[in-house]
Design an enzyme around this catalytic site. Structure first.
Site, PDB file in Angstrom:
ATOM      1  N   CYS A 139     -46.643 -54.247 -45.928  1.00 15.17           N
ATOM      2  CA  CYS A 139     -46.224 -53.396 -47.040  1.00 15.17           C
ATOM      3  C   CYS A 139     -45.011 -52.574 -46.640  1.00 15.17           C
ATOM      4  O   CYS A 139     -44.932 -52.038 -45.531  1.00 15.17           O
ATOM      5  CB  CYS A 139     -47.378 -52.471 -47.430  1.00 15.17           C
ATOM      6  N   CYS A 165     -13.904 -45.672  -5.329  1.00 17.09           N
ATOM      7  CA  CYS A 165     -14.815 -44.812  -6.093  1.00 17.09           C
ATOM      8  C   CYS A 165     -15.960 -44.265  -5.260  1.00 17.09           C
ATOM      9  O   CYS A 165     -16.773 -43.481  -5.781  1.00 17.09           O
ATOM     10  CB  CYS A 165     -15.369 -45.565  -7.292  1.00 17.09           C
ATOM     11  N   CYS A 219       0.814  -1.228   0.000  1.00 19.31           N
ATOM     12  CA  CYS A 219       0.000   0.000   0.000  1.00 19.31           C
ATOM     13  C   CYS A 219       0.839   1.266   0.000  1.00 19.31           C
ATOM     14  O   CYS A 219       0.287   2.386  -0.061  1.00 19.31           O
ATOM     15  CB  CYS A 219      -0.933   0.014   1.199  1.00 19.31           C
TER      16      CYS A 219
END
Length: 597
Positions: free
Chosen positions: A298, A248, A128
């Site tokens: 079809c 884990c 400062c």
């Protein structure tokens, strides 16, 4: 358990007693028996909020004794090396003391002159640029001195950013770690709550930065942590009753590796095979791209958006369909890739369904068998009320525990087999011929285990409370023998996985927790008095030997443990709980099938 019951099959050495308290009594009475010796591998400890500070101070004590350091410098070293005392010793031998300190941010030459500044003098703060009295300035061990206000602002910013474990000096190119006592004092004057947060971060660094210590993943969180000594690929049980994979932090899943279990849970959670089924049985509309399923013979189909397209190739067409062609379209040429993709998707779907159905079948069997807990208790009460020579029925409970343990192994063996013998992970690791040979070997062992588990389940479910004594004795012998057989087959299956399957792979990224006949290792609580006794011994040692030279017995690597620590056997519990009545299933079947209270 009576002596004749224990020795009836010759190999029955891993039986559980009828409840947890009697198991503790057996362990205490048979401490010298090698069959009750702690299993080789990691011994685990439960670190509670009360014992966390004691466990942390024990490691700091060993470092300060070896290197003659101040406490906060020892903590800086341990945090940098993730609380691995063995690694600190190794770096010290390999690189020397100066390199060890420099890499961790510990000043090589400590400065103790921060309090020797004359209170009437003034010093300029290089941050400062203010001239301030020396009592408003603070000098760190690295020798850099700045005003208290700048230091405080620097510390507050770092703590809020989550860097409170390693706050460095503000000076340019200075990597020294600031003294935690100075940080605490300066921050406490302005923000006491933040100072408490700083202390908590320092304390929890023993868990957060230590690869051998992890929080228990219980929900809601029990507040405990688990420390293992040697191998992080293990399954442990916290004192709260939660059982999990230490590597884990998922539910205990051996013999499935962590990578495999992560892939399997994701596959089941995302319903990826449902998408695969849609790929096989539907085709996207060329206009709106929604999946369309053919419901007639079809091959000219129409989407709900009105677009007509050819089912054979998926191409958009007109609405005229004759015996020779579809209007504006012809796709009579064979395209090999498309046919292969369709057959591949169908084959993958059927393969997944095969393993998933068997995995789910064993978890469903466990749900049904879990109801036997109360049923067997009622049967034993009825039999004990008879005027009979049969007084010992621990073989029923032992067989039930063995049934749960075997179900667990079978349940997770199917996700393991799905990835082990598939093309997702090990397609390039083994030739097709070697893979087929190993798959047949594993499936033979798996089938033998499955057969005997089903036999054991059948005999345990028998209404033996209505049978004669001779018939009960026959069932008793069958349960005892099948319990020993299933334990042996489980052990062989694990050995096959560890040695013949995973052990032959080039990259050892797939590790499984070892098999223990008695189930998952139960971590014992680390008592506060244990570390307190070590600290008192340290004080006495310093009083008797101020030079503190040499390496004492307590400076051994943490994996070996102190003599006091070894005294707490991993098979002994710090406190006894009647687990039979409330939660009998401590042999850890899948978490998604356990009905938790």
């Amino acid at each position: 358990m009576e002596a004749d019951d224990c020795m009836s099959s010759g190999a029955e050495e891993d039986y559980y007693c009828s409840d947890r308290d009697s198991l503790d009594d057996v362990l205490e009475n048979e401490e010298s028996d090698p069959q009750w010796a702690p299993p080789k591998g990691s011994s685990s400890k439960v670190i509670t909020k009360e014992s966390l500070l004691a466990a942390q101070r024990e490691d700091m004590r060993r470092v300060t004794e070896l290197l003659s350091l101040r406490e906060h410098h020892a903590r800086t070293l341990l945090i940098h090396y993730r609380w691995d005392v063995e690694k600190i010793f190794a770096v010290l031998v390999e690189k020397g003391k100066d390199r060890l300190f420099t890499e961790a941010g510990v000043p090589i030459l400590e400065s103790h002159n921060s309090d020797l500044l004359v209170s009437t003098s003034t010093t300029m703060c290089e941050i400062c640029m203010e001239d301030l009295p020396s009592n408003e300035m603070t000098k760190m061990d690295c020798g850099h001195c700045f005003c208290n206000n700048c230091w405080t602002e620097h510390f507050i910013v770092k703590i809020n950013e989550g860097q409170s474990r390693r706050i460095r000096c503000m000076a340019h190119k200075c990597f020294a770690i600031c003294d935690e006592a100075i940080i605490r004092d300066l921050v406490n004057k302005r923000h006491p709550d933040l100072a408490e947060k700083f202390d908590r971060f320092l304390l929890e660094s023993y868990i957060e930065d230590n690869k051998m210590v992890k929080w228990c993943p219980s929900t809601p969180h029990c507040g405990n942590a688990i420390r293992v000594e040697e191998d992080e690929f293990c399954e442990v049980e916290c004192s709260c009753g939660n059982q999990f994979c230490f590597s884990c932090l998922c539910e205990a899943h051996s013999p499935c590796s962590c990578v495999m279990w992560e892939l399997w849970t994701k596959k089941c959670r995302d319903e990826s095979e449902t998408v695969n089924w849609i790929t096989v049985h539907t085709k996207p509309c060329p206009k709106c791209h929604k999946p369309v399923e053919k419901n007639g013979g079809c091959n000219l189909v129409s989407c709900i958006c009105g677009q007509a397209f050819c089912w054979l190739c998926g191409g958009a067409t007109g609405r005229d369909h004759t015996w020779s062609s579809i209007a504006g379209h012809s796709c009579g040429r064979y395209k090999e890739d498309r046919e292969k993709k369709s057959e591949r998707a169908k084959r993958d779907l059927y393969r997944y369904m095969h393993y998933h159905n068997r995995y789910k079948a064993h978890t469903d069997s466990f749900k049904q068998e879990s109801r036997l807990k109360e049923t067997i208790r009622d049967k034993v009460v009825v039999l004990e009320g008879r005027d009979s020579q049969l007084r010992d029925f621990s073989w029923v409970t032992n067989g039930l525990y063995r049934l749960f343990r075997s179900r667990r192994a079978l349940s997770y063996s199917y996700p393991f087999a799905y990835y082990m013998f598939g093309e997702e992970l090990f397609n390039d690791e083994m030739t097709k011929e070697d893979l087929e040979i190993k798959q047949h070997l594993f499936e033979d062992q798996q089938q033998q285990l499955e057969t005997n588990v089903e036999k054991l389940s059948k005999f345990i479910e028998e209404p033996f409370d209505n049978y004669s004594e001779d018939r009960i004795m026959e069932i008793r012998m069958q349960v005892i023998n099948l319990s020993v057989i299933t334990d042996t087959l489980c052990r062989k299956m694990y050995e096959c996985i560890e040695t013949d399957l995973l052990g032959s792979l080039q990259f050892g990224i797939h590790n499984i927790a070892p098999y223990y006949s008695k189930g998952i290792e139960k971590a014992t609580e680390l008592p506060v008095s244990w570390a307190a006794k070590s600290c008192n011994a340290e004080k006495r040692h310093k009083l008797e030997d101020p030079t503190n030279g040499g390496t004492s017995e307590s400076d051994r690597p943490s994996g070996s443990g102190s003599s006091d620590e070894i005294g707490f056997s991993s098979l002994k519990r710090a406190r006894k709980d009647d687990r039979f009545g409330d939660s009998m299933f401590d042999l850890n079947l899948p978490a998604d099938v356990i009905d938790r209270n």
